[in-house]
Scaffold this active site. Structure first.
Site, PDB file in Angstrom:
ATOM      1  CB  ALA A  66      -0.011  30.639  96.513  1.00 45.77           C
ATOM      2  CD  GLU A 115      -2.510  28.396  88.892  1.00 47.23           C
ATOM      3  OE1 GLU A 115      -3.181  27.377  88.677  1.00 47.23           O
ATOM      4  OE2 GLU A 115      -2.082  28.704  90.029  1.00 47.23           O
TER       5      GLU A 115
END
Length: 257
Positions: A66, A115
């Site tokens: 991220a 993820e």
């Protein structure tokens, strides 16, 4: 619509979504997550799209995590909302989507990138891919479903090892633990993804959607997966695909779904 961080290409009933931030190793920022929500929502609603392949631009990374700078100063509640919104708008959206989604993992798949791959229904990794959940090195844990999906795919022991150490694993180790379905040479990744999806597209799209719902039910608290399977199995009998499939079998020909 026009996307700033995604490249979309539709061909042969397959939509390929490429996360296009190679200078940031395709890191997931808020804008990219919002675009993923829009792209997948549209793909799942589009009758001309039967499957989705997602990958990253460039040779280095699928998604290397991220964009940390966006949440460096977040409070506890802001952190919870970040995770909750990501789950609802992107990761759960993909996992519960009615059409098969395959992650073609090129290079690094770290943190939110792994993820994202785990939220997809299938995963093929290039032989040079490296996968991991390094959030503990930031004083965090995975927040987009990593602790849950990794446990489901690779087992509790492997999930604890990967999350607690934050270490990366190779594509081959990911295959051995069940984290990815297949490992191929990097140069063959896209062709391998298209071949597997092409095989799925010869089958019933109604059956694919029913199978996704039934298999997902096995991992949901408070849901009886067997009952979900029974209901989905019964529903198949009311579809045109069932009639075509049975007719083709009895007539000894290939079905035309």
């Amino acid at each position: 619509m026009e996307y700033q961080n995604l490249l979309l290409r539709a061909a042969d009933k397959v939509l390929t979504i490429t996360i296009n931030r190679p200078n940031k190793l395709n890191a997931l920022n808020k804008e990219t997550l919002a675009e993923l929500n829009q792209a997948f929502t549209a793909a799942f609603a589009d009758a001309g799209t039967r499957a989705v392949i997602i990958t990253g631009a460039g040779p280095k990374a699928f998604v290397a995590g991220a964009d940390i700078s966006e949440f460096a100063s977040f409070s506890v509640e802001e952190g919870r909302e970040l995770a909750r919104e990501g789950h609802t708008r992107v990761f759960d959206l993909i996992e519960n989507g009615p059409k098969p989604v395959l992650a073609a993992i090129n290079g690094y798949a770290l943190g939110g990138g792994l993820e994202l791959a785990m939220a997809c229904h299938l995963r093929i990794a290039a032989d040079n891919a490296r996968l991991g959940l390094p959030e503990v090195s930031l004083g965090l844990i995975p927040g987009y479903g990593g602790t849950q999906r990794l446990t489901q795919l690779a087992g509790k022991g492997k999930a604890l090892e990967m999350v607690l150490t934050g270490d990366m694993i190779s594509a081959e180790e990911a295959y051995r633990t069940g984290l990815v379905n297949k490992v191929v040479p990097a140069a063959e990744l896209q062709d391998a993804a298209k071949t597997l999806i092409g095989r799925i597209l010869t089958r019933s799209s109604n059956s694919a959607a029913a199978a996704i719902r039934a298999i997902n039910a096995a991992c949901k608290d408070g849901v009886n997966g067997f009952e979900t399977e029974i209901a989905e199995f019964g529903n198949c009998f009311g579809t045109a695909d069932f009639k075509e499939g049975v007719s083709a079998f009895l007539e000894k020909r290939e079905p035309k779904f």
